[in-house]
Write a protein that holds these residues in place. Structure first.
Motif, PDB file in Angstrom:
ATOM      1  N   ALA A  24       0.835  -1.201   0.000  1.00 34.77           N
ATOM      2  CA  ALA A  24       0.000   0.000   0.000  1.00 34.77           C
ATOM      3  C   ALA A  24       0.873   1.255   0.000  1.00 34.77           C
ATOM      4  O   ALA A  24       0.568   2.235  -0.681  1.00 34.77           O
ATOM      5  N   LYS A  25       1.977   1.207   0.737  1.00 31.75           N
ATOM      6  CA  LYS A  25       2.898   2.345   0.757  1.00 31.75           C
ATOM      7  C   LYS A  25       3.557   2.515  -0.611  1.00 31.75           C
ATOM      8  O   LYS A  25       3.724   3.636  -1.100  1.00 31.75           O
ATOM      9  N   GLU A  26       3.939   1.408  -1.223  1.00 37.44           N
ATOM     10  CA  GLU A  26       4.599   1.462  -2.528  1.00 37.44           C
ATOM     11  C   GLU A  26       3.647   1.899  -3.640  1.00 37.44           C
ATOM     12  O   GLU A  26       4.062   2.560  -4.582  1.00 37.44           O
ATOM     13  N   VAL A  27       2.379   1.514  -3.528  1.00 39.10           N
ATOM     14  CA  VAL A  27       1.395   1.885  -4.548  1.00 39.10           C
ATOM     15  C   VAL A  27       1.321   3.401  -4.660  1.00 39.10           C
ATOM     16  O   VAL A  27       1.291   3.950  -5.766  1.00 39.10           O
ATOM     17  N   GLU A  28       1.319   4.067  -3.532  1.00 40.56           N
ATOM     18  CA  GLU A  28       1.271   5.530  -3.553  1.00 40.56           C
ATOM     19  C   GLU A  28       2.507   6.095  -4.251  1.00 40.56           C
ATOM     20  O   GLU A  28       2.413   6.981  -5.094  1.00 40.56           O
ATOM     21  N   SER A  29       3.658   5.538  -3.924  1.00 37.70           N
ATOM     22  CA  SER A  29       4.900   5.991  -4.547  1.00 37.70           C
ATOM     23  C   SER A  29       4.917   5.698  -6.043  1.00 37.70           C
ATOM     24  O   SER A  29       5.299   6.550  -6.852  1.00 37.70           O
ATOM     25  N   LEU A  30       4.497   4.503  -6.413  1.00 33.47           N
ATOM     26  CA  LEU A  30       4.475   4.140  -7.829  1.00 33.47           C
ATOM     27  C   LEU A  30       3.506   5.011  -8.618  1.00 33.47           C
ATOM     28  O   LEU A  30       3.759   5.349  -9.769  1.00 33.47           O
ATOM     29  N   GLY A  31       2.415   5.372  -8.003  1.00 33.81           N
ATOM     30  CA  GLY A  31       1.442   6.220  -8.673  1.00 33.81           C
ATOM     31  C   GLY A  31       2.005   7.592  -9.018  1.00 33.81           C
ATOM     32  O   GLY A  31       1.587   8.226  -9.977  1.00 33.81           O
ATOM     33  N   LYS A  32       2.984   8.028  -8.234  1.00 37.68           N
ATOM     34  CA  LYS A  32       3.597   9.337  -8.457  1.00 37.68           C
ATOM     35  C   LYS A  32       4.837   9.267  -9.344  1.00 37.68           C
ATOM     36  O   LYS A  32       5.362  10.300  -9.738  1.00 37.68           O
ATOM     37  N   THR A  33       5.298   8.065  -9.651  1.00 39.96           N
ATOM     38  CA  THR A  33       6.562   7.890 -10.347  1.00 39.96           C
ATOM     39  C   THR A  33       6.670   8.686 -11.634  1.00 39.96           C
ATOM     40  O   THR A  33       7.671   9.351 -11.866  1.00 39.96           O
ATOM     41  N   LEU A  34       5.695   8.611 -12.483  1.00 43.46           N
ATOM     42  CA  LEU A  34       5.761   9.305 -13.765  1.00 43.46           C
ATOM     43  C   LEU A  34       4.965  10.601 -13.787  1.00 43.46           C
ATOM     44  O   LEU A  34       4.989  11.316 -14.783  1.00 43.46           O
ATOM     45  N   LYS A  35       4.275  10.887 -12.700  1.00 40.19           N
ATOM     46  CA  LYS A  35       3.411  12.071 -12.696  1.00 40.19           C
ATOM     47  C   LYS A  35       4.227  13.354 -12.861  1.00 40.19           C
ATOM     48  O   LYS A  35       3.920  14.181 -13.716  1.00 40.19           O
ATOM     49  N   ARG A  36       5.261  13.527 -12.079  1.00 40.24           N
ATOM     50  CA  ARG A  36       6.044  14.766 -12.136  1.00 40.24           C
ATOM     51  C   ARG A  36       6.717  14.947 -13.495  1.00 40.24           C
ATOM     52  O   ARG A  36       6.598  16.013 -14.102  1.00 40.24           O
ATOM     53  N   PRO A  37       7.436  13.925 -14.017  1.00 37.46           N
ATOM     54  CA  PRO A  37       8.040  14.117 -15.339  1.00 37.46           C
ATOM     55  C   PRO A  37       7.004  14.421 -16.414  1.00 37.46           C
ATOM     56  O   PRO A  37       7.238  15.243 -17.292  1.00 37.46           O
ATOM     57  N   SER A  38       5.871  13.762 -16.336  1.00 33.12           N
ATOM     58  CA  SER A  38       4.823  13.994 -17.331  1.00 33.12           C
ATOM     59  C   SER A  38       4.302  15.427 -17.254  1.00 33.12           C
ATOM     60  O   SER A  38       4.093  16.076 -18.265  1.00 33.12           O
ATOM     61  N   ILE A  41       7.072  17.842 -18.690  1.00 38.54           N
ATOM     62  CA  ILE A  41       7.160  17.834 -20.148  1.00 38.54           C
ATOM     63  C   ILE A  41       5.886  18.401 -20.757  1.00 38.54           C
ATOM     64  O   ILE A  41       5.922  19.209 -21.674  1.00 38.54           O
ATOM     65  N   GLY A  42       4.752  17.998 -20.230  1.00 39.38           N
ATOM     66  CA  GLY A  42       3.476  18.462 -20.765  1.00 39.38           C
ATOM     67  C   GLY A  42       3.217  19.930 -20.493  1.00 39.38           C
ATOM     68  O   GLY A  42       2.471  20.576 -21.204  1.00 39.38           O
ATOM     69  N   GLY A  43       3.853  20.457 -19.469  1.00 38.88           N
ATOM     70  CA  GLY A  43       3.636  21.855 -19.121  1.00 38.88           C
ATOM     71  C   GLY A  43       4.587  22.807 -19.804  1.00 38.88           C
ATOM     72  O   GLY A  43       4.645  23.984 -19.463  1.00 38.88           O
ATOM     73  N   ASP A  44       5.352  22.300 -20.756  1.00 40.30           N
ATOM     74  CA  ASP A  44       6.306  23.121 -21.504  1.00 40.30           C
ATOM     75  C   ASP A  44       7.374  23.753 -20.613  1.00 40.30           C
ATOM     76  O   ASP A  44       7.930  24.788 -20.955  1.00 40.30           O
ATOM     77  N   LYS A  45       7.661  23.133 -19.462  1.00 36.17           N
ATOM     78  CA  LYS A  45       8.699  23.657 -18.576  1.00 36.17           C
ATOM     79  C   LYS A  45      10.090  23.219 -19.010  1.00 36.17           C
ATOM     80  O   LYS A  45      11.043  23.964 -18.841  1.00 36.17           O
ATOM     81  N   VAL A  46      10.179  22.000 -19.518  1.00 35.39           N
ATOM     82  CA  VAL A  46      11.506  21.458 -19.808  1.00 35.39           C
ATOM     83  C   VAL A  46      11.745  21.173 -21.283  1.00 35.39           C
ATOM     84  O   VAL A  46      12.888  20.997 -21.694  1.00 35.39           O
ATOM     85  N   TRP A  47      10.680  21.136 -22.053  1.00 33.18           N
ATOM     86  CA  TRP A  47      10.846  20.761 -23.453  1.00 33.18           C
ATOM     87  C   TRP A  47       9.596  21.171 -24.211  1.00 33.18           C
ATOM     88  O   TRP A  47       8.482  20.969 -23.729  1.00 33.18           O
ATOM     89  N   VAL A  48       9.756  21.744 -25.375  1.00 34.31           N
ATOM     90  CA  VAL A  48       8.607  22.168 -26.168  1.00 34.31           C
ATOM     91  C   VAL A  48       8.744  21.648 -27.591  1.00 34.31           C
ATOM     92  O   VAL A  48       9.810  21.222 -28.008  1.00 34.31           O
ATOM     93  N   GLY A  49       7.656  21.678 -28.316  1.00 33.74           N
ATOM     94  CA  GLY A  49       7.684  21.269 -29.714  1.00 33.74           C
ATOM     95  C   GLY A  49       6.962  19.966 -29.957  1.00 33.74           C
ATOM     96  O   GLY A  49       6.395  19.345 -29.056  1.00 33.74           O
ATOM     97  N   ALA A  54       4.864  14.490 -28.388  1.00 30.07           N
ATOM     98  CA  ALA A  54       4.822  13.041 -28.614  1.00 30.07           C
ATOM     99  C   ALA A  54       5.327  12.295 -27.369  1.00 30.07           C
ATOM    100  O   ALA A  54       4.733  11.303 -26.942  1.00 30.07           O
ATOM    101  N   TRP A  55       6.425  12.769 -26.808  1.00 24.05           N
ATOM    102  CA  TRP A  55       6.957  12.150 -25.583  1.00 24.05           C
ATOM    103  C   TRP A  55       5.955  12.294 -24.443  1.00 24.05           C
ATOM    104  O   TRP A  55       5.772  11.372 -23.651  1.00 24.05           O
ATOM    105  N   HIS A  56       5.319  13.436 -24.370  1.00 21.99           N
ATOM    106  CA  HIS A  56       4.342  13.650 -23.310  1.00 21.99           C
ATOM    107  C   HIS A  56       3.179  12.666 -23.428  1.00 21.99           C
ATOM    108  O   HIS A  56       2.751  12.070 -22.438  1.00 21.99           O
ATOM    109  N   ARG A  57       2.680  12.478 -24.635  1.00 28.84           N
ATOM    110  CA  ARG A  57       1.595  11.505 -24.838  1.00 28.84           C
ATOM    111  C   ARG A  57       2.045  10.102 -24.431  1.00 28.84           C
ATOM    112  O   ARG A  57       1.306   9.366 -23.782  1.00 28.84           O
ATOM    113  N   GLU A  58       3.258   9.727 -24.835  1.00 28.12           N
ATOM    114  CA  GLU A  58       3.801   8.411 -24.476  1.00 28.12           C
ATOM    115  C   GLU A  58       3.919   8.261 -22.959  1.00 28.12           C
ATOM    116  O   GLU A  58       3.533   7.243 -22.383  1.00 28.12           O
TER     117      GLU A  58
END
Length: 100
Positions: A24-38, A41-49, A54-58
């Motif tokens: 249960a503790k790990e599930v919470e952590s795993l749920g956040k694993t890709l949230k921040r990078p996504s 990237i999706g917020g145009d903070k680190v990469w645009v174009g 395409a990377w954001h969708r993936e």
């Protein structure tokens, strides 16, 4: 005479409950694993174009799939725990301990 054998707390159920608590503790952590990078990237903070989109969708797709798969784990453990008796014969508990 098997019915007269003493019963003890089920060690398998205890192990499953411990696993569930840890998971249960790990599930919470795993749920956040890709949230921040996504979000980054999706917020145009680190990469645009076009490639960034395409990377954001993936990444979003992977984040969603990870969440779906992880979300299945706790209900599976809950069902396994529910199917275990609270107490088992002492011989069964000893046998479980020697096979683990």
């Amino acid at each position: 005479m098997a019915g007269l054998e003493s019963k003890v707390p089920n060690p398998r159920k205890a192990d499953l409950q411990k696993l569930r608590s840890e998971l249960a503790k790990e599930v919470e952590s795993l749920g956040k694993t890709l949230k921040r990078p996504s979000e980054d990237i999706g917020g145009d903070k680190v990469w645009v174009g076009r490639n960034a989109r395409a990377w954001h969708r993936e990444l979003e797709g992977r984040h969603r799939k990870l969440g779906e798969q992880v979300g299945k784990l706790l209900p599976l453990l809950d069902a396994a725990i529910h199917g275990e008796p609270e107490h088992v014969p002492a011989a069964e508990a000893r046998s479980y301990g020697s096979s683990a």
